[in-house]
Design a protein around this motif. Structure first.
Motif, PDB file in Angstrom:
ATOM      1  N   UNK A  69       0.820  -1.205   0.000  1.00 13.36           N
ATOM      2  CA  UNK A  69       0.000   0.000   0.000  1.00 13.36           C
ATOM      3  C   UNK A  69       0.858   1.261   0.000  1.00 13.36           C
ATOM      4  N   UNK A  70       0.419   2.260  -0.757  1.00 10.67           N
ATOM      5  CA  UNK A  70       1.078   3.550  -0.772  1.00 10.67           C
ATOM      6  C   UNK A  70       0.591   4.418   0.378  1.00 10.67           C
ATOM      7  N   UNK A  71       1.015   5.667   0.348  1.00 11.51           N
ATOM      8  CA  UNK A  71       0.669   6.594   1.428  1.00 11.51           C
ATOM      9  C   UNK A  71      -0.838   6.751   1.571  1.00 11.51           C
ATOM     10  N   UNK A  72      -1.556   6.733   0.443  1.00 10.77           N
ATOM     11  CA  UNK A  72      -3.004   6.924   0.473  1.00 10.77           C
ATOM     12  C   UNK A  72      -3.688   5.925   1.395  1.00 10.77           C
ATOM     13  N   UNK A  73      -3.175   4.693   1.447  1.00 13.41           N
ATOM     14  CA  UNK A  73      -3.818   3.634   2.208  1.00 13.41           C
ATOM     15  C   UNK A  73      -3.093   3.302   3.514  1.00 13.41           C
TER      16      UNK A  73
ATOM     17  N   UNK B  59      -4.211   5.184  -4.685  1.00  9.81           N
ATOM     18  CA  UNK B  59      -5.462   5.601  -5.323  1.00  9.81           C
ATOM     19  C   UNK B  59      -5.334   5.684  -6.840  1.00  9.81           C
ATOM     20  N   UNK B  60      -4.132   5.939  -7.343  1.00  8.12           N
ATOM     21  CA  UNK B  60      -3.936   5.957  -8.800  1.00  8.12           C
ATOM     22  C   UNK B  60      -4.209   4.582  -9.396  1.00  8.12           C
ATOM     23  N   UNK B  61      -3.881   3.531  -8.669  1.00 10.85           N
ATOM     24  CA  UNK B  61      -4.134   2.168  -9.165  1.00 10.85           C
ATOM     25  C   UNK B  61      -5.630   1.871  -9.140  1.00 10.85           C
TER      26      UNK B  61
ATOM     27  N   UNK C 119      -7.833   0.597 -12.186  1.00 13.47           N
ATOM     28  CA  UNK C 119      -8.767  -0.532 -12.158  1.00 13.47           C
ATOM     29  C   UNK C 119     -10.117  -0.146 -12.762  1.00 13.47           C
ATOM     30  N   UNK C 120     -10.601   1.043 -12.417  1.00 14.87           N
ATOM     31  CA  UNK C 120     -11.873   1.497 -12.969  1.00 14.87           C
ATOM     32  C   UNK C 120     -11.760   1.729 -14.471  1.00 14.87           C
ATOM     33  N   UNK C 121     -10.611   2.213 -14.916  1.00 19.63           N
ATOM     34  CA  UNK C 121     -10.389   2.392 -16.354  1.00 19.63           C
ATOM     35  C   UNK C 121     -10.343   1.050 -17.062  1.00 19.63           C
ATOM     36  N   UNK C 122      -9.703   0.064 -16.425  1.00 18.21           N
ATOM     37  CA  UNK C 122      -9.634  -1.280 -16.998  1.00 18.21           C
ATOM     38  C   UNK C 122     -11.036  -1.866 -17.136  1.00 18.21           C
TER      39      UNK C 122
ATOM     40  N   UNK D 281       3.379   3.043 -11.902  1.00 11.29           N
ATOM     41  CA  UNK D 281       2.456   2.022 -11.404  1.00 11.29           C
ATOM     42  C   UNK D 281       1.123   2.079 -12.126  1.00 11.29           C
ATOM     43  N   UNK D 282       0.603   3.294 -12.312  1.00 10.28           N
ATOM     44  CA  UNK D 282      -0.665   3.477 -13.027  1.00 10.28           C
ATOM     45  C   UNK D 282      -0.562   2.947 -14.453  1.00 10.28           C
ATOM     46  N   UNK D 283       0.518   3.288 -15.147  1.00 13.18           N
ATOM     47  CA  UNK D 283       0.672   2.868 -16.547  1.00 13.18           C
ATOM     48  C   UNK D 283       0.853   1.354 -16.633  1.00 13.18           C
ATOM     49  N   UNK D 284       1.610   0.779 -15.689  1.00 15.92           N
ATOM     50  CA  UNK D 284       1.765  -0.682 -15.686  1.00 15.92           C
ATOM     51  C   UNK D 284       0.419  -1.370 -15.522  1.00 15.92           C
ATOM     52  N   UNK D 285      -0.400  -0.841 -14.602  1.00 19.10           N
ATOM     53  CA  UNK D 285      -1.739  -1.415 -14.399  1.00 19.10           C
ATOM     54  C   UNK D 285      -2.566  -1.331 -15.679  1.00 19.10           C
ATOM     55  N   UNK D 286      -2.458  -0.226 -16.396  1.00 17.55           N
ATOM     56  CA  UNK D 286      -3.206  -0.059 -17.639  1.00 17.55           C
ATOM     57  C   UNK D 286      -2.731  -1.052 -18.705  1.00 17.55           C
ATOM     58  N   UNK D 287      -1.411  -1.216 -18.835  1.00 18.35           N
ATOM     59  CA  UNK D 287      -0.875  -2.161 -19.831  1.00 18.35           C
ATOM     60  C   UNK D 287      -1.340  -3.583 -19.500  1.00 18.35           C
ATOM     61  N   UNK D 288      -1.188  -3.962 -18.251  1.00 20.76           N
ATOM     62  CA  UNK D 288      -1.631  -5.302 -17.830  1.00 20.76           C
ATOM     63  C   UNK D 288      -3.128  -5.464 -18.048  1.00 20.76           C
ATOM     64  N   UNK D 289      -3.893  -4.426 -17.721  1.00 28.25           N
ATOM     65  CA  UNK D 289      -5.344  -4.489 -17.880  1.00 28.25           C
ATOM     66  C   UNK D 289      -5.778  -4.638 -19.328  1.00 28.25           C
ATOM     67  N   UNK D 290      -5.090  -3.970 -20.245  1.00 28.87           N
ATOM     68  CA  UNK D 290      -5.440  -4.092 -21.661  1.00 28.87           C
ATOM     69  C   UNK D 290      -5.177  -5.516 -22.155  1.00 28.87           C
ATOM     70  N   UNK D 291      -4.058  -6.087 -21.714  1.00 24.07           N
ATOM     71  CA  UNK D 291      -3.721  -7.456 -22.138  1.00 24.07           C
ATOM     72  C   UNK D 291      -4.757  -8.448 -21.611  1.00 24.07           C
ATOM     73  N   UNK D 292      -5.018  -8.407 -20.301  1.00 27.03           N
ATOM     74  CA  UNK D 292      -5.970  -9.377 -19.726  1.00 27.03           C
ATOM     75  C   UNK D 292      -7.405  -9.042 -20.132  1.00 27.03           C
ATOM     76  N   UNK D 293      -7.695  -7.755 -20.379  1.00 26.33           N
ATOM     77  CA  UNK D 293      -9.035  -7.366 -20.806  1.00 26.33           C
ATOM     78  C   UNK D 293      -9.357  -7.886 -22.198  1.00 26.33           C
TER      79      UNK D 293
END
Length: 322
Positions: A43-47, A198-200, A204-207, A273-285
């Motif tokens: 978890x980052x600072x947000x959490x 929170x950026x992740x 997730x919502x974008x994915x 981290x945000x961009x990695x999540x997006x790349x992974x999400x596009x592949x699995x999506x």
């Protein structure tokens, strides 16, 4: 002359080994749950909670110099960003520095704040700390719960939308695919211990939105082909529909990935981290739209003739266009 990454007459059999793909996804989901249970999320600072310091200086801000000045203090997770506002003077440079909670304490101690100020004065001698605010574990826990609610509500809204747009079988297939994508994304973040903030959650919502868009395109073609080929087995109709939309799916995914790869290479640590999540999400999506959502539809079956009323099909709103 148009660029074609996929020929128009592709006839790939996506359902020849659909049980194998389903099994692989099931194994990955189980591994994701195990990783989350054993390793948890980083978890980052947000959490996690921490302290936010707002600084002001007449000297132009250099984020890299600020970060280098603080690197020797052993503060752990530190986020530094410049604040822009049209009302600021030309020589007013404001920064926001966020420091994670130290040793499970709710706030950074005053002694450590003094050390941070002294370190930053080596970069900007006239720097002033305008405000110092702390976020405790209770607030961070509330943020985690709010984030979970946001993702759950998004998936619930998808269920209702697809149910109204198509039939309940399509809705179940779409939601299973979305849950698959979210679980695998959380699993990869747990396994690699990439910072989760929170950026992740935004990623997730974008994915969810991206994966839904891909799934709806396939399902829309499935519904068209079910009306055209009323005697063709459902498996063949699904295969035909996926092949017909494959070119669009490939082009959309690749063009989006090109932009994201540029961001992950040139964007720096703040958005990595945000961009990695997006790349992974596009592949699995993209994968789940083909190998998860459609097989679920094949398993559940679907009504073939929309001209005949069927009160049990859950299709009373099938002609609604959204």
């Amino acid at each position: 002359m148009r660029l074609r990454l996929v020929p128009d007459d592709t006839k790939i059999d996506f359902f020849g080994r659909w049980k194998l793909w389903f099994g692989i996804s099931l194994v990955l989901i189980v591994l994701s749950f195990i990783s989350f249970g054993v390793r948890g999320l980083n978890y980052g600072i947000d959490f996690r909670g921490g302290t936010t310091i707002r600084t002001e200086s007449t000297q132009e801000m250099d984020v890299g110099a600020y970060r280098d000045a603080l690197s020797g203090l052993g503060l752990g997770d530190v986020l530094i960003s410049e604040v822009f506002d049209p009302s600021f003077r030309a020589d007013q440079h404001v920064a926001m520095i966020r420091i994670q909670a130290q040793d499970d304490e709710e706030a950074v101690t005053s002694e450590l704040i003094q050390q941070v100020e002294e370190a930053l004065k080596t970069v900007a001698p006239d720097i002033k700390f305008v405000s110092v605010e702390s976020v405790g574990p209770k607030v961070s826990g509330e943020l985690i719960w709010t984030a979970v609610q946001a993702v759950a509500l998004a998936i619930g809204a998808v269920l209702i939308y697809v149910w109204l747009r198509f039939e309940w079988q399509f809705a179940v297939g779409a939601v299973v695919a979305l849950i698959h994508d979210v679980v695998l994304t959380i699993g990869i973040f747990s396994e690699l211990q990439i910072k989760f903030d929170l950026a992740i959650i935004a990623a997730l919502l974008t994915i969810v939105g991206y994966s839904l868009n891909d799934t709806v395109v396939v399902f829309d073609r499935v519904r068209e082909n079910l009306r055209k080929f009323k005697k063709t087995p459902l498996k063949e109709v699904l295969n035909l529909s996926i092949n017909e939309t494959l070119s669009r799916t490939t082009m959309t995914s690749l063009t989006t990935l090109l932009a994201l790869i540029a961001l992950i290479v040139l964007g720096g640590d703040v958005i990595r981290g945000f961009v990695f999540a997006m790349i992974w999400g596009i592949v699995v999506g993209t994968y789940s739209s083909i190998f998860i959502a459609s097989p679920v539809l094949l398993f559940l079956g679907v009504k073939r003739d929309w001209s005949k009323p069927d009160n049990n099909a859950g299709n009373q709103f099938a002609n609604i266009d959204a």
